[in-house]
Scaffold this motif. Structure first.
Motif, PDB file in Angstrom:
ATOM      1  N   SER A  14      30.481  35.086  28.426  1.00  0.00           N
ATOM      2  CA  SER A  14      29.068  34.720  28.355  1.00  0.00           C
ATOM      3  C   SER A  14      28.366  34.957  29.682  1.00  0.00           C
ATOM      4  CB  SER A  14      28.928  33.245  27.951  1.00  0.00           C
ATOM      5  OG  SER A  14      27.583  32.841  27.988  1.00  0.00           O
ATOM      6  N   GLN A  15      29.040  34.599  30.782  1.00  0.00           N
ATOM      7  CA  GLN A  15      28.436  34.805  32.103  1.00  0.00           C
ATOM      8  C   GLN A  15      28.280  36.291  32.413  1.00  0.00           C
ATOM      9  OE1 GLN A  15      27.328  32.248  34.272  1.00  0.00           O
ATOM     10  NE2 GLN A  15      26.350  34.019  35.234  1.00  0.00           N
ATOM     11  N   SER A 146      40.279  41.656  43.496  1.00  0.00           N
ATOM     12  CA  SER A 146      38.904  41.865  43.971  1.00  0.00           C
ATOM     13  C   SER A 146      38.190  40.530  44.177  1.00  0.00           C
ATOM     14  CB  SER A 146      38.121  42.757  43.010  1.00  0.00           C
ATOM     15  OG  SER A 146      38.280  42.336  41.674  1.00  0.00           O
ATOM     16  N   LEU A 147      38.531  39.541  43.366  1.00  0.00           N
ATOM     17  CA  LEU A 147      37.926  38.216  43.547  1.00  0.00           C
ATOM     18  C   LEU A 147      38.518  37.524  44.775  1.00  0.00           C
ATOM     19  CD1 LEU A 147      36.130  35.914  42.798  1.00  0.00           C
ATOM     20  CD2 LEU A 147      37.698  35.281  40.964  1.00  0.00           C
ATOM     21  N   ASP A 215      43.853  31.427  47.417  1.00  0.00           N
ATOM     22  CA  ASP A 215      44.049  31.087  46.004  1.00  0.00           C
ATOM     23  C   ASP A 215      43.666  29.645  45.720  1.00  0.00           C
ATOM     24  OD1 ASP A 215      45.043  31.764  43.279  1.00  0.00           O
ATOM     25  OD2 ASP A 215      46.492  30.183  43.723  1.00  0.00           O
ATOM     26  N   GLN A 216      43.876  28.753  46.698  1.00  0.00           N
ATOM     27  CA  GLN A 216      43.622  27.331  46.467  1.00  0.00           C
ATOM     28  C   GLN A 216      42.166  27.060  46.138  1.00  0.00           C
ATOM     29  OE1 GLN A 216      45.781  24.768  46.099  1.00  0.00           O
ATOM     30  NE2 GLN A 216      43.919  23.685  45.462  1.00  0.00           N
ATOM     31  N   VAL A 217      41.240  27.804  46.742  1.00  0.00           N
ATOM     32  CA  VAL A 217      39.820  27.533  46.475  1.00  0.00           C
ATOM     33  C   VAL A 217      39.467  27.787  45.011  1.00  0.00           C
ATOM     34  CG1 VAL A 217      38.961  27.851  48.819  1.00  0.00           C
ATOM     35  CG2 VAL A 217      39.207  29.847  47.324  1.00  0.00           C
ATOM     36  N   SER A 218      40.187  28.724  44.376  1.00  0.00           N
ATOM     37  CA  SER A 218      39.935  28.954  42.948  1.00  0.00           C
ATOM     38  C   SER A 218      40.396  27.760  42.132  1.00  0.00           C
ATOM     39  CB  SER A 218      40.647  30.223  42.473  1.00  0.00           C
ATOM     40  OG  SER A 218      42.048  30.038  42.430  1.00  0.00           O
ATOM     41  N   MET A 219      41.516  27.148  42.553  1.00  0.00           N
ATOM     42  CA  MET A 219      41.995  25.954  41.865  1.00  0.00           C
ATOM     43  C   MET A 219      41.049  24.776  42.106  1.00  0.00           C
ATOM     44  SD  MET A 219      44.668  26.868  40.188  1.00  0.00           S
ATOM     45  CE  MET A 219      43.764  28.384  39.927  1.00  0.00           C
ATOM     46  N   ALA A 230      31.510  32.234  37.421  1.00  0.00           N
ATOM     47  CA  ALA A 230      30.415  32.887  38.138  1.00  0.00           C
ATOM     48  C   ALA A 230      30.893  34.037  39.013  1.00  0.00           C
ATOM     49  CB  ALA A 230      29.662  31.862  38.988  1.00  0.00           C
ATOM     50  N   ALA A 231      31.905  33.769  39.839  1.00  0.00           N
ATOM     51  CA  ALA A 231      32.356  34.802  40.780  1.00  0.00           C
ATOM     52  C   ALA A 231      33.049  35.960  40.074  1.00  0.00           C
ATOM     53  CB  ALA A 231      33.279  34.185  41.833  1.00  0.00           C
TER      54      ALA A 231
END
Length: 313
Positions: A14-15, A146-147, A215-219, A230-231
């Motif tokens: 959807s985003q 890439s993220l 990786d932790q920031v995604s968690m 969003a990202a």
């Protein structure tokens, strides 16, 4: 103008539908989801944007795989439900393996021309499985690291209090806990970190702390918000734009791999892309620590593929 297909209209799909409309690259967007009511609702909701003066009139509708025969791009964003209390992407591997097999079996019957962008997690394993189908390998592209690359640049920039776009850096390996930040090639507007720190008198960056956070920031997002969308949507839109406009961009992406003598998996490396898809993956020079980390990432992905492949369809 060309046609885009989006398979999977959850929060990510959807985003992407929202963000991709601003590219002005597509006259048609075909939505496919097992829940046709949700897909229909997304088409209706997004059509209501088009009465605004800053929007583009696009034919957005629910369709089927036959309508993707002349698509330029197909985005696969389908996924099994995720548990907000358990962020391990690999736990999705079995259900999403069955999903990608069902989707790719449909796509290969109607086209061999579309660029297929894979987002579903674990994206490296899913990209490898997608390559088992009769489809051109250079047109199957996983979003990969890439993220992580954008997160890595942002974390470095936050430390130095500069614009992340002035940070030259990237991440390779697995999209997940075995992502490999390539510190040996990080530059701040062409300057090494030592040079930049000496010239600006800023504190020395804590590389281990930044690496742990990639990786932790995604968690953190996942546990606080319940999902991430969003990202990864902006990452996907960036890839589409680079390919559609033939920009010949180099982006860390996941495809089937043969580099470094590491085979039977798929992981991210800096990848040159153009309107035909993948042109070249770069077997870059790594320091010893980075090489060890990349081998560990390869082994982890390979083991996940092996575990998933043991299960009967």
């Amino acid at each position: 103008m060309s046609k885009l297909g989006i398979v999977g209209l959850g929060r990510v799909g959807s985003q992407i539908l929202t963000d991709v409309q601003n590219l002005n690259l597509f006259s048609e967007i075909i939505l496919i989801d097992t829940n046709k009511e949700v897909a229909s609702g997304e088409a209706l909701d997004h059509s209501h944007i088009q009465g605004l003066s800053n929007s583009t009139n696009i034919d957005i509708r629910v369709g089927d795989y036959q309508e993707l025969a002349d698509a330029s791009f197909i985005i696969i964003a389908s996924s099994a439900p995720t548990d907000p209390n358990e962020g391990d992407r690999v736990l999705l591997a079995q259900d999403n393996r069955q999903m990608i097999e069902a989707v790719m079996s449909q796509i290969q019957q109607v086209t061999q021309e579309a660029i297929v962008i894979l987002i579903s997690n674990p994206v490296d394993t899913i990209t490898y499985i997608a390559n088992r189908f009769d489809y051109p390998a250079h047109k199957l592209i996983g979003t990969g690291t890439s993220l992580e690359t954008s997160r890595f640049k942002t974390l470095i920039a936050n430390h130095y209090k500069i614009d992340p776009k002035n940070v030259e850096a990237f991440v390779i390996g697995e999209h997940g806990q075995h992502a490999v930040p390539v510190w040996s090639k990080v530059r701040i507007h062409g300057m090494s970190l030592d040079e930049f720190e000496a010239l600006t008198d800023v504190p020395e960056i804590d590389k281990a702390n930044i690496s742990a956070k990639v990786d932790q920031v995604s968690m953190d997002v996942f546990y606080q918000k319940g999902w991430t969308n969003a990202a990864i949507s902006k990452v996907t839109v960036n890839i589409i734009q680079a390919i559609a406009l033939n920009q010949r961009s180099i982006i860390p992406l996941t495809t089937i791999n043969y580099e470094f003598g590491l085979t039977d998996s798929a992981f991210s490396l800096p990848t040159l892309i153009d309107r035909e898809g993948v042109i070249q993956r770069f077997e870059i020079k790594l320091n010893q620590s980075e090489w060890i980390q990349l081998k560990a990432a390869h082994q982890y992905i390979k083991q996940t593929i092996k575990q998933v492949s043991k299960t009967d369809k």
